[in-house]
Design a protein around this motif. Structure first.
Motif, PDB file in Angstrom:
ATOM      1  N   HIS A   1       0.966  -1.145  -0.009  1.00 48.83           N
ATOM      2  CA  HIS A   1       0.024  -0.108   0.045  1.00 48.83           C
ATOM      3  C   HIS A   1       0.776   1.440   0.009  1.00 48.83           C
ATOM      4  N   ASN A   2       0.309   2.293  -0.453  1.00 46.09           N
ATOM      5  CA  ASN A   2       1.047   3.612  -0.289  1.00 46.09           C
ATOM      6  C   ASN A   2       1.316   3.898   1.015  1.00 46.09           C
ATOM      7  N   THR A   3       2.373   4.927   1.149  1.00 42.91           N
ATOM      8  CA  THR A   3       2.818   4.977   2.400  1.00 42.91           C
ATOM      9  C   THR A   3       1.958   5.939   3.193  1.00 42.91           C
ATOM     10  N   ARG A   4       1.184   6.894   2.447  1.00 45.13           N
ATOM     11  CA  ARG A   4       0.385   7.607   2.831  1.00 45.13           C
ATOM     12  C   ARG A   4      -0.912   7.390   3.514  1.00 45.13           C
ATOM     13  N   VAL A   5      -1.306   5.897   3.547  1.00 44.35           N
ATOM     14  CA  VAL A   5      -2.506   5.272   4.046  1.00 44.35           C
ATOM     15  C   VAL A   5      -1.878   4.076   4.949  1.00 44.35           C
ATOM     16  N   SER A   6      -2.976   3.736   5.796  1.00 38.72           N
ATOM     17  CA  SER A   6      -2.622   2.636   6.760  1.00 38.72           C
ATOM     18  C   SER A   6      -3.943   1.849   6.852  1.00 38.72           C
ATOM     19  N   PRO A   7      -4.160   0.873   6.073  1.00 42.15           N
ATOM     20  CA  PRO A   7      -5.159   0.055   5.694  1.00 42.15           C
ATOM     21  C   PRO A   7      -5.263  -1.005   7.144  1.00 42.15           C
ATOM     22  N   GLY A   8      -6.482  -1.340   7.471  1.00 39.18           N
ATOM     23  CA  GLY A   8      -6.790  -2.218   8.393  1.00 39.18           C
ATOM     24  C   GLY A   8      -5.917  -3.754   8.432  1.00 39.18           C
ATOM     25  N   TRP A   9      -5.906  -4.154   6.797  1.00 41.14           N
ATOM     26  CA  TRP A   9      -5.309  -5.277   6.511  1.00 41.14           C
ATOM     27  C   TRP A   9      -3.740  -5.280   6.872  1.00 41.14           C
ATOM     28  N   GLY A  10      -3.214  -4.404   7.206  1.00 38.32           N
ATOM     29  CA  GLY A  10      -1.706  -4.201   7.308  1.00 38.32           C
ATOM     30  C   GLY A  10      -1.197  -5.009   8.493  1.00 38.32           C
ATOM     31  N   ARG A  11      -2.083  -5.069   9.499  1.00 40.19           N
ATOM     32  CA  ARG A  11      -1.857  -5.875  10.876  1.00 40.19           C
ATOM     33  C   ARG A  11      -1.786  -7.368  10.615  1.00 40.19           C
ATOM     34  N   VAL A  12      -2.474  -7.873   9.464  1.00 44.50           N
ATOM     35  CA  VAL A  12      -2.803  -9.329   9.405  1.00 44.50           C
ATOM     36  C   VAL A  12      -1.647  -9.814   8.878  1.00 44.50           C
ATOM     37  N   TYR A  13      -0.741  -9.069   7.855  1.00 47.83           N
ATOM     38  CA  TYR A  13       0.629  -9.499   7.365  1.00 47.83           C
ATOM     39  C   TYR A  13       1.906  -9.158   7.886  1.00 47.83           C
ATOM     40  N   ARG A  14       3.010  -9.845   7.500  1.00 47.89           N
ATOM     41  CA  ARG A  14       4.372  -9.587   7.898  1.00 47.89           C
ATOM     42  C   ARG A  14       4.892  -8.477   6.976  1.00 47.89           C
ATOM     43  N   ARG A  15       5.285  -7.375   7.600  1.00 46.23           N
ATOM     44  CA  ARG A  15       5.747  -6.258   6.837  1.00 46.23           C
ATOM     45  C   ARG A  15       7.036  -6.780   6.417  1.00 46.23           C
ATOM     46  N   THR A  16       7.314  -6.495   5.063  1.00 44.99           N
ATOM     47  CA  THR A  16       8.841  -7.062   4.686  1.00 44.99           C
ATOM     48  C   THR A  16       9.637  -5.823   4.347  1.00 44.99           C
ATOM     49  N   GLY A  17       9.093  -4.549   4.213  1.00 46.86           N
ATOM     50  CA  GLY A  17       9.993  -3.146   4.159  1.00 46.86           C
ATOM     51  C   GLY A  17       9.061  -2.291   3.170  1.00 46.86           C
ATOM     52  N   VAL A  18       9.981  -1.229   3.225  1.00 43.02           N
ATOM     53  CA  VAL A  18       9.382   0.036   2.281  1.00 43.02           C
ATOM     54  C   VAL A  18       9.999   0.169   1.299  1.00 43.02           C
ATOM     55  N   ILE A  19       9.702   0.297   0.103  1.00 40.73           N
ATOM     56  CA  ILE A  19      10.473   0.565  -1.100  1.00 40.73           C
ATOM     57  C   ILE A  19       9.861   1.921  -1.885  1.00 40.73           C
ATOM     58  N   GLY A  20      10.278   2.842  -2.009  1.00 40.45           N
ATOM     59  CA  GLY A  20       9.867   4.180  -2.623  1.00 40.45           C
ATOM     60  C   GLY A  20       8.784   4.521  -1.651  1.00 40.45           C
ATOM     61  N   GLY A  21       7.557   4.734  -2.343  1.00 36.93           N
ATOM     62  CA  GLY A  21       6.369   5.391  -1.687  1.00 36.93           C
ATOM     63  C   GLY A  21       5.336   3.951  -1.414  1.00 36.93           C
ATOM     64  N   HIS A  22       5.992   2.928  -1.144  1.00 36.78           N
ATOM     65  CA  HIS A  22       5.057   1.549  -0.858  1.00 36.78           C
ATOM     66  C   HIS A  22       5.429   1.034   0.283  1.00 36.78           C
ATOM     67  N   VAL A  23       4.525   0.344   1.111  1.00 39.80           N
ATOM     68  CA  VAL A  23       5.241  -0.613   2.036  1.00 39.80           C
ATOM     69  C   VAL A  23       4.574  -1.813   1.686  1.00 39.80           C
ATOM     70  N   PHE A  24       5.432  -2.843   1.958  1.00 39.31           N
ATOM     71  CA  PHE A  24       5.413  -4.222   1.337  1.00 39.31           C
ATOM     72  C   PHE A  24       5.131  -5.381   2.459  1.00 39.31           C
ATOM     73  N   TYR A  25       4.251  -6.060   2.253  1.00 36.97           N
ATOM     74  CA  TYR A  25       3.770  -7.420   3.176  1.00 36.97           C
ATOM     75  C   TYR A  25       3.717  -8.545   2.567  1.00 36.97           C
TER      76      TYR A  25
END
Length: 191
Positions: A162-186
């Motif tokens: 997802h874009n770094t400017r938002v914080s979706p609820g599903w982000g807590r369900v997955y394991r964060r792998t990192g931030v690349i550019g303007g996106h957070v990856f899970y």
């Protein structure tokens, strides 16, 4: 390095043909030539081994699959650095390779299960034609390299972003792998 591939292949074929011809002729001079050519073939093989790009790569992908991947990168990450674009492509391919997603790139990109589009541009844009054709060509080249396995993985198995400017609820369900550019990856917590 890629430019070396075709000349090496041509020389190797010529050497193989000349060697076979010399060996079957029975002439002592031709046999010496055959030995010399075999030595040169060995030299060429060693040279080719030093340049992996000279060896044949994976088969070309299905054009429709490549177009779907390129459009996903274009509409999700065209303003991102190359690494961010590649990471988005990896998410699509990682999903394709999992049992709980469609088994094609286009199927993943246009997936509407789970109550909506997995990629927002699929639902919000009527026209899926890239406007910046120069940028799209660059992205299509990247998509080709990623889909044929010619890049090193950088998204650590990510299946979501997802874009770094938002914080979706599903982000807590997955394991964060990192931030690349303007996106957070899970990626999924389970395999």
């Amino acid at each position: 390095m890629v430019r070396i591939a075709q000349p090496l292949a041509v020389v190797a074929l010529a050497l193989a043909a000349a060697t076979a011809s010399a060996e079957t002729a029975g002439d002592a001079g031709l046999r010496k030539l055959a030995l010399l050519l075999q030595h040169e073939r060995g030299q060429l093989d060693r040279l080719a081994a030093r340049f992996p790009a000279a060896r044949p790569g994976p088969a070309d992908p299905d054009p429709e699959e490549l177009a779907c991947l390129a459009k996903a990168i274009y509409f999700e990450a065209r303003g991102e650095p190359r690494a961010g674009q590649q990471a988005v492509a990896e998410v699509v391919l990682n999903r394709r390779d999992r049992e709980d997603y469609p088994d094609t790139v286009c199927g993943v990109v246009h997936d509407r299960r789970f109550g909506g589009c997995q990629f927002s541009w699929v639902c919000t844009r009527d026209d899926h034609s890239p406007r910046d054709l120069a940028r799209f060509r660059e992205i299509r080249d990247l998509a080709h390299r990623v889909i044929t396995g010619r890049t090193e993985e950088i998204a650590d198995g990510a299946t979501h972003f997802h874009n770094t400017r938002v914080s979706p609820g599903w982000g807590r369900v997955y394991r964060r792998t990192g931030v690349i550019g303007g996106h957070v990856f899970y990626r999924a917590r389970r395999p």
